[in-house]
Design an enzyme around this catalytic site. Structure first.
Site, PDB file in Angstrom:
ATOM      1  N   ASP A 155      -0.526  -5.839   0.237  1.00 38.54           N
ATOM      2  CA  ASP A 155      -1.573  -6.317  -0.434  1.00 38.54           C
ATOM      3  C   ASP A 155      -1.459  -7.300  -1.162  1.00 38.54           C
ATOM      4  OD1 ASP A 155      -3.256  -3.656   0.253  1.00 38.54           O
ATOM      5  OD2 ASP A 155      -2.038  -2.473  -1.033  1.00 38.54           O
TER       6      ASP A 155
ATOM      7  N   CYS B  87       1.001  -1.221  -0.090  1.00 35.74           N
ATOM      8  CA  CYS B  87      -0.081  -0.083   0.040  1.00 35.74           C
ATOM      9  C   CYS B  87       0.884   1.328  -0.090  1.00 35.74           C
ATOM     10  CB  CYS B  87      -0.816  -0.102   1.197  1.00 35.74           C
ATOM     11  SG  CYS B  87      -1.935   1.277   1.396  1.00 35.74           S
TER      12      CYS B  87
END
Length: 154
Positions: free
Chosen positions: A59, A52
């Protein structure tokens, strides 16, 4: 091996280190041995990771690449190393998904390409991002990408 489709490949069959960034990653191509025939190629990466750009937290996504090659095929080990280069790359889901697809189109020059990014929830909201170069060829069987919408544990 002088006329081999594998000539010039530097990553296949050798020890390769993971590129530190997507820009550093090298996508290698081989000549399509069936360039006169339209057919679909699918790669699935169920364990893609990036970071992120705001929090630096990981992620996770399930990526599916479908393409109809023209003159070139992407060499699978170089594709794997390219996707692994995002492990420490900070970008939003949309940027990762579309950026990967655009680079593949630029380097492979396929007849058609579809790329699905099925991102796992962050903050309770999954994000799915899709990219396609245009209308799919009519004579190609293109199966569903097979990734169900996120349903949690329910």
């Amino acid at each position: 091996m002088a006329n081999s489709v594998y000539e010039g490949l530097e990553q296949l069959g050798s020890t390769s280190t993971q590129p530190k960034t997507p820009e550093e990653a090298v996508l290698e191509m081989v000549q399509n041995p069936r360039a006169g025939t339209d057919y679909l190629v699918r790669f699935t990466c169920p364990e893609f990771t990036s970071l992120c750009p705001v929090t630096g937290q990981p992620d996770f996504a399930h990526l599916v690449l479908d393409y109809v090659p023209d003159q070139k095929l992407v060499e699978s080990k170089s594709l794997k190393l390219f996707l692994q280069s995002f492990r420490n790359h900070q970008a939003f889901h949309e940027d990762c998904t579309v950026g990967i697809a655009e680079r593949l189109v630029e380097e492979m020059k396929p007849k058609w390409l579809r790329f699905g990014g099925y991102w796992y929830p962050r903050g309770g909201i999954p994000i799915d991002v899709f990219f396609q170069t245009g209308k799919a060829p009519e004579n190609i069987w293109i199966p569903d990408q097979g990734v169900p919408t996120y349903r949690g544990r329910g």
